[in-house]
Design a protein around this motif. Structure first.
Motif, PDB file in Angstrom:
ATOM      1  N   CYS A 147     120.244  67.573  84.064  1.00 24.25           N
ATOM      2  CA  CYS A 147     119.405  66.697  84.963  1.00 24.25           C
ATOM      3  C   CYS A 147     120.217  66.003  84.889  1.00 24.25           C
ATOM      4  CB  CYS A 147     118.372  66.368  85.367  1.00 24.25           C
ATOM      5  SG  CYS A 147     117.383  68.161  85.945  1.00 24.25           S
ATOM      6  N   ILE A 148     120.594  65.655  83.376  1.00 25.59           N
ATOM      7  CA  ILE A 148     120.712  63.890  83.553  1.00 25.59           C
ATOM      8  C   ILE A 148     122.760  64.313  83.934  1.00 25.59           C
ATOM      9  CG2 ILE A 148     122.554  62.479  81.530  1.00 25.59           C
ATOM     10  CD1 ILE A 148     119.084  63.152  80.212  1.00 25.59           C
ATOM     11  N   GLY A 149     123.523  64.918  84.198  1.00 22.95           N
ATOM     12  CA  GLY A 149     124.425  65.332  84.192  1.00 22.95           C
ATOM     13  C   GLY A 149     124.949  65.100  85.825  1.00 22.95           C
ATOM     14  N   ILE A 150     123.866  65.716  86.154  1.00 26.16           N
ATOM     15  CA  ILE A 150     123.675  65.557  88.043  1.00 26.16           C
ATOM     16  C   ILE A 150     123.551  64.208  88.155  1.00 26.16           C
ATOM     17  CG2 ILE A 150     122.617  66.559  89.834  1.00 26.16           C
ATOM     18  CD1 ILE A 150     122.256  69.347  88.623  1.00 26.16           C
ATOM     19  N   GLY A 151     122.699  64.129  87.717  1.00 24.23           N
ATOM     20  CA  GLY A 151     122.599  62.546  88.038  1.00 24.23           C
ATOM     21  C   GLY A 151     123.440  61.805  88.068  1.00 24.23           C
ATOM     22  N   LEU A 152     124.294  61.799  87.124  1.00 23.20           N
ATOM     23  CA  LEU A 152     125.326  61.044  86.441  1.00 23.20           C
ATOM     24  C   LEU A 152     126.856  61.095  87.306  1.00 23.20           C
ATOM     25  CD1 LEU A 152     126.017  61.351  82.927  1.00 23.20           C
ATOM     26  CD2 LEU A 152     124.844  59.290  84.507  1.00 23.20           C
ATOM     27  N   SER A 153     126.592  62.477  88.310  1.00 20.74           N
ATOM     28  CA  SER A 153     127.568  62.915  89.101  1.00 20.74           C
ATOM     29  C   SER A 153     127.568  62.123  90.416  1.00 20.74           C
ATOM     30  CB  SER A 153     127.624  64.178  89.345  1.00 20.74           C
ATOM     31  OG  SER A 153     126.567  65.157  90.050  1.00 20.74           O
ATOM     32  N   LYS A 154     125.276  61.771  90.948  1.00 22.06           N
ATOM     33  CA  LYS A 154     125.556  61.565  92.331  1.00 22.06           C
ATOM     34  C   LYS A 154     124.938  59.946  91.750  1.00 22.06           C
ATOM     35  CE  LYS A 154     124.354  65.997  93.855  1.00 22.06           C
ATOM     36  NZ  LYS A 154     122.700  66.478  94.453  1.00 22.06           N
TER      37      LYS A 154
ATOM     38  N   THR B  69     108.817  77.154  84.692  1.00 23.75           N
ATOM     39  CA  THR B  69     109.783  77.808  85.008  1.00 23.75           C
ATOM     40  C   THR B  69     110.055  77.797  86.722  1.00 23.75           C
ATOM     41  OG1 THR B  69     109.696  79.341  83.490  1.00 23.75           O
ATOM     42  CG2 THR B  69     110.547  80.406  85.181  1.00 23.75           C
ATOM     43  N   ALA B  70     109.096  77.826  87.514  1.00 26.35           N
ATOM     44  CA  ALA B  70     108.635  78.308  89.100  1.00 26.35           C
ATOM     45  C   ALA B  70     109.475  77.145  89.378  1.00 26.35           C
ATOM     46  CB  ALA B  70     107.817  78.427  89.493  1.00 26.35           C
ATOM     47  N   LEU B  71     108.057  75.763  89.210  1.00 24.65           N
ATOM     48  CA  LEU B  71     109.171  74.330  89.660  1.00 24.65           C
ATOM     49  C   LEU B  71     110.633  74.014  88.910  1.00 24.65           C
ATOM     50  CD1 LEU B  71     108.210  71.841  90.661  1.00 24.65           C
ATOM     51  CD2 LEU B  71     107.718  70.881  88.376  1.00 24.65           C
ATOM     52  N   GLY B  72     111.269  74.729  87.611  1.00 26.05           N
ATOM     53  CA  GLY B  72     112.772  74.025  88.151  1.00 26.05           C
ATOM     54  C   GLY B  72     113.901  75.284  88.448  1.00 26.05           C
ATOM     55  N   TYR B  73     112.610  77.264  88.597  1.00 23.15           N
ATOM     56  CA  TYR B  73     114.109  77.599  89.731  1.00 23.15           C
ATOM     57  C   TYR B  73     113.844  77.519  91.010  1.00 23.15           C
ATOM     58  CZ  TYR B  73     114.014  80.906  85.511  1.00 23.15           C
ATOM     59  OH  TYR B  73     114.361  81.630  84.906  1.00 23.15           O
TER      60      TYR B  73
ATOM     61  N   PHE C 254     113.466  73.663  92.500  1.00 25.40           N
ATOM     62  CA  PHE C 254     114.605  73.253  92.669  1.00 25.40           C
ATOM     63  C   PHE C 254     116.333  73.274  92.545  1.00 25.40           C
ATOM     64  CE2 PHE C 254     111.122  70.150  90.870  1.00 25.40           C
ATOM     65  CZ  PHE C 254     110.674  69.908  92.845  1.00 25.40           C
ATOM     66  N   ALA C 255     116.055  74.126  91.579  1.00 19.44           N
ATOM     67  CA  ALA C 255     117.697  74.971  91.397  1.00 19.44           C
ATOM     68  C   ALA C 255     117.761  76.052  92.481  1.00 19.44           C
ATOM     69  CB  ALA C 255     117.901  76.261  90.465  1.00 19.44           C
ATOM     70  N   LEU C 256     116.971  76.116  93.460  1.00 21.03           N
ATOM     71  CA  LEU C 256     117.013  77.548  94.574  1.00 21.03           C
ATOM     72  C   LEU C 256     117.913  76.052  95.510  1.00 21.03           C
ATOM     73  CD1 LEU C 256     114.555  80.356  93.875  1.00 21.03           C
ATOM     74  CD2 LEU C 256     117.680  80.676  93.396  1.00 21.03           C
ATOM     75  N   ARG C 257     117.025  75.591  95.592  1.00 16.61           N
ATOM     76  CA  ARG C 257     117.199  74.891  96.722  1.00 16.61           C
ATOM     77  C   ARG C 257     118.767  73.928  96.700  1.00 16.61           C
ATOM     78  NH1 ARG C 257     115.595  68.530  97.351  1.00 16.61           N
ATOM     79  NH2 ARG C 257     115.072  68.299  99.770  1.00 16.61           N
ATOM     80  N   HIS C 258     118.749  73.372  94.856  1.00 11.05           N
ATOM     81  CA  HIS C 258     119.945  72.560  94.863  1.00 11.05           C
ATOM     82  C   HIS C 258     121.036  73.720  95.429  1.00 11.05           C
ATOM     83  CE1 HIS C 258     123.601  69.937  93.423  1.00 11.05           C
ATOM     84  NE2 HIS C 258     123.697  70.866  92.626  1.00 11.05           N
ATOM     85  N   ALA C 259     121.061  75.027  95.032  1.00 10.07           N
ATOM     86  CA  ALA C 259     121.891  75.970  94.904  1.00 10.07           C
ATOM     87  C   ALA C 259     122.641  76.238  96.714  1.00 10.07           C
ATOM     88  CB  ALA C 259     121.826  77.413  94.954  1.00 10.07           C
ATOM     89  N   TRP C 260     121.535  76.407  97.428  1.00  7.22           N
ATOM     90  CA  TRP C 260     121.351  76.749  98.934  1.00  7.22           C
ATOM     91  C   TRP C 260     121.763  75.863  99.817  1.00  7.22           C
ATOM     92  CZ3 TRP C 260     120.694  81.221 100.377  1.00  7.22           C
ATOM     93  CH2 TRP C 260     121.273  81.643 102.045  1.00  7.22           C
TER      94      TRP C 260
END
Length: 320
Positions: free
Chosen positions: A191-198, A244-248, A250-256
């Motif tokens: 998340c830190i890496g993604i935040g730095l990229s944005k 895990t459900a919370l993380g997944y 966000f991951a699926l939302r970001h992926a789509w």
């Protein structure tokens, strides 16, 4: 049009009357690497391999001549090499990329120095002490270099330290919550890496860095949940499943949203593994093997079809 891919040019060529020369020119200008790109790649490739093989040669040198070397020679050679590499990393005439690679080699030599010291004096320290000291003493170099492969190595040392500490000292820790903690640590770094990229001053985060961290996080989360399923520890399982459900989600939302098939793939396969573990746990042995086999075939087929559909939509704008 930015970020033109090979598939885009092939699609245009298929549905237009462009000549072969025009197609080749488009591929040459937009897809094929230029001469300077090959030069930079080969320079870094050979430098990385040179540093890596040099370090391996040093390790094999000590392994072969260990009994014949005096203590001072063993420590002196490693410390001298460490000083030499660190000095080379500070040499201003080298390019920044070269200096970062050399400094990464110095970070590896630090671990070799601790290993040699421990072997000479038989300190009796646990393995996690070795990795903890290695992590602490290269922390400043990692921050200064800000080099992605070195960051990955640093996170590997952190994970190794925690895993070895749990195995050697804190064996009574819950494996479910421990694996979930490792998943959260890697997810936080991601998340830190993604935040730095944005951020307002975005930094380019390589794709392999995000993919490796996401794979590590999903792997630890999956392992923790599977252990909880077979141990029937439902309280800890509920905690792990909630995170895990919370993380997944966000991951699926970001992926789509980003059209990232990698995140979608690893989350999907993680859910398939978790569902298979549930079936194996609640069903009889023969029935569970048959059902899980059918479930795996069907679910993997569906996930692969979904990923192909997503890739075609991302590449061509419309599903095929």
């Amino acid at each position: 049009m930015e970020n033109i891919q090979r598939e885009d040019i092939h699609l245009v060529a298929k549905h237009s009357n462009l000549s072969a020369n025009a197609i080749y020119a488009a591929l040459r200008d937009q897809v094929y690497p230029k001469a300077h790109a090959w030069h930079d790649f080969l320079r870094l490739f050979l430098l990385i391999f040179g540093v890596g093989f040099s370090l391996l040669g040093i390790v094999f040198f000590f392994a072969y001549n260990w009994a014949d070397l005096p203590k001072f020679t063993k420590l002196g050679l490693v410390e001298g090499l460490l000083i030499l590499l660190t000095g080379a990393a500070l040499y201003p005439r080298f390019s920044p990329q070269t200096r970062k690679i050399v400094l990464s080699g110095s970070a590896l030599i630090v671990g070799l120095l601790f290993a040699v010291f421990g072997q000479i004096y038989q300190t009796g320290a646990n393995a996690y002490d070795f990795f903890l000291a290695w992590t602490v003493f290269i922390s400043i170099w990692v921050l200064i270099a800000n080099f992605t492969p070195l960051w990955l190595f640093f996170l590997l040392l952190i994970n190794s330290t925690l895993i070895l500490y749990q195995q050697q000292v804190a064996a009574d820790w819950s494996p479910v919550l421990f694996n979930m903690a490792l998943a959260l640590i890697n997810a936080a770094a991601l998340c830190i890496g993604i935040g730095l990229s944005k951020s307002k001053t975005p930094r380019r985060i390589p794709t392999y860095f995000s993919n490796i961290l996401s794979l590590a996080s999903v792997s630890f989360a999956t392992l923790g949940i599977v252990i909880g399923i077979f141990d029937h520890d439902f309280t800890e399982l509920a905690i792990a499943a909630s995170f895990t459900a919370l993380g997944y989600t966000f991951a699926l939302r970001h992926a789509w949203k980003q059209g990232n098939g990698f995140y979608l793939a690893i989350v999907s396969f993680s859910l398939i593994i978790i569902a298979s573990a549930i079936l194996l746990d609640i069903l009889e042995q023969l029935t569970s093997i048959l059902l899980v086999s059918g479930f795996l075939i069907g679910s993997v087929t569906y996930v692969v079809h979904l990923l192909i559909h997503l890739q075609k939509t991302k590449t061509h704008g419309t599903p095929a």
